[in-house]
Design a protein around this motif. Sequence first.
Motif, PDB file in Angstrom:
ATOM      1  N   GLU A   1      11.813   6.162  -0.727  1.00  0.00           N
ATOM      2  CA  GLU A   1      10.671   7.071  -0.529  1.00  0.00           C
ATOM      3  C   GLU A   1       9.370   6.550  -1.128  1.00  0.00           C
ATOM      4  O   GLU A   1       8.292   6.761  -0.570  1.00  0.00           O
ATOM      5  N   VAL A   2       9.450   5.834  -2.266  1.00  0.00           N
ATOM      6  CA  VAL A   2       8.241   5.388  -2.979  1.00  0.00           C
ATOM      7  C   VAL A   2       8.364   3.904  -3.349  1.00  0.00           C
ATOM      8  O   VAL A   2       8.403   3.544  -4.523  1.00  0.00           O
ATOM      9  N   PRO A   3       8.379   2.984  -2.374  1.00  0.00           N
ATOM     10  CA  PRO A   3       8.634   1.577  -2.663  1.00  0.00           C
ATOM     11  C   PRO A   3       7.428   0.744  -3.097  1.00  0.00           C
ATOM     12  O   PRO A   3       7.596  -0.366  -3.627  1.00  0.00           O
ATOM     13  N   ASP A   4       6.206   1.269  -2.868  1.00  0.00           N
ATOM     14  CA  ASP A   4       5.019   0.450  -3.096  1.00  0.00           C
ATOM     15  C   ASP A   4       4.883   0.062  -4.562  1.00  0.00           C
ATOM     16  O   ASP A   4       4.966   0.892  -5.461  1.00  0.00           O
ATOM     17  N   GLY A   5       4.613  -1.236  -4.790  1.00  0.00           N
ATOM     18  CA  GLY A   5       4.425  -1.752  -6.132  1.00  0.00           C
ATOM     19  C   GLY A   5       5.696  -2.250  -6.785  1.00  0.00           C
ATOM     20  O   GLY A   5       5.652  -2.734  -7.920  1.00  0.00           O
TER      21      GLY A   5
END
Lengths: 110, 113
Positions: free
Chosen positions: A59-63
């Motif tokens: 869901e929150v892969p950025d970085g």
Amino acid sequence: NAGVTQTPKFRVLKTGQSMTLLCAQDMNHEYMYWYRQDPGMGLRLIHYSVGEGTTAKGEVPDGYNVSRLKKQNFLLGLESAAPSQTSVYFCASSSVYGYTFGSGTRLTVV
Amino acid sequence: KQEVTQIPAALSVPEGENLVLNCSFTDSAIYNLQWFRQDPGKGLTSLLLIQSSQREQTSGRLNASLDKSSGRSTLYIAASQPGDSATYLCAVSATSGTYKYIFGTGTRLKVLA
């Protein structure tokens, strides 16, 4: 009976620094996951793996980046840490019988 | 998008009371549902796993039920004890084969001696 082991348990990073969180499981599970837990937002899935050599975005892969070179290990990397990545990170592995979580890594980015 | 809600966010009860924790989810097409316990500063411990074809699961003083059609699950704790004080989270898996979970934000339970 180790289960899922996370290292380190605590870490303070400066903005822009990089680090790798290590997760190791000894249950021969195919599936492994990285979640972050933030106050009021529950646990959110960052990346996961369905077997050695595979990874996929959650869901929150950025970085974040991950690698699963060996079945028992799942690494989570932060290439350039940001204050928004301050969180508690949990690794988990699973079988059809449910999840086993590690004890977490508390990361602070200043 | 699947959303999981747990109400209440916090609960305080006297020792010995029977209590019910609620979990609701927006998409009834789930693969399974799992209840976890989290102690302060610790990881999550699995309590009960309910497959989508099941209606309930029991372990000791804990009983979890699942009603897929209404998008609800309840965790019943009988004869609560101070040692039951913790945060309880439910999570649903919507996809078979990957076991990815969507978590609720939890109910923080305090059992008073």
